[in-house]
Write an enzyme that holds these catalytic residues in place. Sequence first.
Site: not given
Ligand code: 3HC
Length: 691
Positions: A108, A128
Amino acid sequence: MVAITEAVSLEKEGDIGMLWIDNPPVNALGFPVRKGMADGIAMAMKDDGIKAIVVICKGGTFCAGADIREFGKPPKEPHLPDVLTVFDECTKPIIAAVHGTAFGGGLETALSSHFRVAVATAQFGLPEVKLGLLPGAGGTQRLPRLIGPEKALPMVATGNPIGAAQALKEGVIDEIVEGDLAQGAVAFARKVLAEKRPLRQVSRMTDKLDKNPQIFADYRKQLAKTARGFEAPEACVKAVEAAANKPFAEGLKYERELFSQLMMGSQSAAQRYYFFAERQVAKIPDIPKDTPLIDIKKVGIIGAGTMGGGITMNFVNAGIPVTLVEAKQEFLDRGIGVIKKNYDITASKGKMTQEAVAKRMGLIKGTTKMEDLADVDLVIEAVYENMDLKKEIFGKLDAICKPGAILATNTSYLNVDQIAAMTQRPEFVLGLHFFSPANVMRLLEVVRGAKTALPVLATAMAIAKKIKKIAVMVGVCFGFAGNRMFAQRKREVDKLVLEGAPITQLDKVIYDFGFPMGPVALLDLIGIDLGWSKETSKGETMQQILCEAGRFGIKNNKGYYNYAEGSRAPKPAPEVDEMIKALAKKKGYTPRAISDEEIIQRCIYPIINEGAKILEEKIAVRPSDLDVIWVNGYGWPVYRGGPMFYADLVGLDKVLAVMKQFQAKHGDDFKPAPLLEKLVKEGKNFASLNV
Ligand code: 3HC
């Protein structure tokens, strides 16, 4: 370089302002990032020496989204949508420079910039929906304006990302940068300035906004099949529909409303909880992060049946060679033939090339000699469930395998310690409990024996990740964690049938709860004869009666239901209703009407109770691990978090009170676990045990 907040700084590269975001591990858009971005743009605007701004991230990725840990807490200004309005309305060109993942709020941010460049490996997505939400900072309004609603819909409503090449093709990004991203982005910014390109505010674009209602009707039809029970995907469609039909500002407001509704609901709470549960599962308190790992270069698998074949596929898919052992050549040929057939089917669907099939098959070496396992680093025994046979195999393996090789059993129920005791190396023995079909199911229970060494356990967890499994560590007990909990539901289903619950009601209630199928239909699918023997059958249980009548399930077209040849669609079997009535009468049951609520409570609460016993016995590390097991191994709907999360949601006091009522009425199958009693007494929940 000027530090704006602890996570954002502004650096000048000639006349280009570089807004650097540095918020490890994934540059989530927490407060210091949002504030830094807003203030950084304001600062760059005031600086006459800055003509264009590049937004770029340190570390392994661009912003992976909003900081999920902040959700559910009081929001802190500036809010992301407001920051992104600052981006949108900035009068100097903003160029987002993407590497890694531009996910959620990250994408975004990029969409609110005026231009987007990326490295070839970058990924773009709005995940999301996987958190039970929708993009809440303009994603549902800007993406359809940029690429059209038809292409935006699947990205928003499935959350699946696209790669840079596709993003370029669809117009999500303007350029793929070869070489250094920062330099490439600066060069792009200079090009924008030199060519005096107008600012491309996505919020003002309308040419791609296809209003055809059929697009949305068709997509909804698809969702009905793929997203049954989930609330967020429909909200995503509504928001994209609003993008097509409302002015930008109104659409943004509507998106916000939908986002807030979902955020407050239990589905998103469950899915956000689950996101962290799945990441927590790999952390075992007494296994330090730096525990040395054993290098697994070659694997041996004993048994080329359904299980052994599926396990073999997992390893060769990851490029690890497998020596596959069977007792007889004909079994080996059959097993390898099935593997080949599976790959050929995938290839015929265009999901795999013939070269890839050949490469994977080339990694399998079939043999009838166990001695051929002398050089492997890990052996997984996957023969049928017979303790004597497994003991014999482990005794032989111990003599054949090199020192330091890990010996694993794929038993679903048997005592791993007794198997380990047959070897001189119990510290190298553990259980690796795959779920069927092993090449499809993501769950793997890593069964820790009393003597299993830490490097062996750490290696098992690491190799699981490599073969794309979600590994959950459990201890030794009958059925380990998953099957032990599952046995509770099976027992209650058997009883409910005799008490008078029609099997169609049982199946509908559990299906509507969100499981992929009802428990009785599942028995027909697995095979009613599993664990039945003709010799010992005495017509005393439904299983015995059905099997004695030759009703084994889908495999021979008749079980609890009838099936047309080659079909899996259950049809009523009045003859089975008669069998049920007769057995119920013989056992002294008076048929009664059973409410849907009782079915849920009878089928689910004992699972929770068993989970509490498992935690007490330290068979599982934490409640959320049990939830990961149920979501990945037993079809528990992720929007209900898992049985332990669900228990907290219902309230442990209610679960306990109902268990006590059932205990009074139906006996000690419902005896509450001491841990459940303790938590209620202390006013705590399972979440308090999630270390
Ligand atoms: N917020 C907080 N912590 C997050 C995070 C996030 N969005 N994304 C990842 N983390 C944390 C994980 O919990 C993990 O923490 P830990 O080491 O303490 O366990 C660390 O970051 C590393 O994450 P992964 O183990 O998942 O690492 P990978 O390298 O395998 O994957 C990634 C990286 C592809 C970025 C994956 O973490 C991912 O898909 N993250 C979520 C992305 C997501 O859902 N984004 C949308 C959020 S909601 C949003 O943006 C709302 C908006 O529209 C207003």
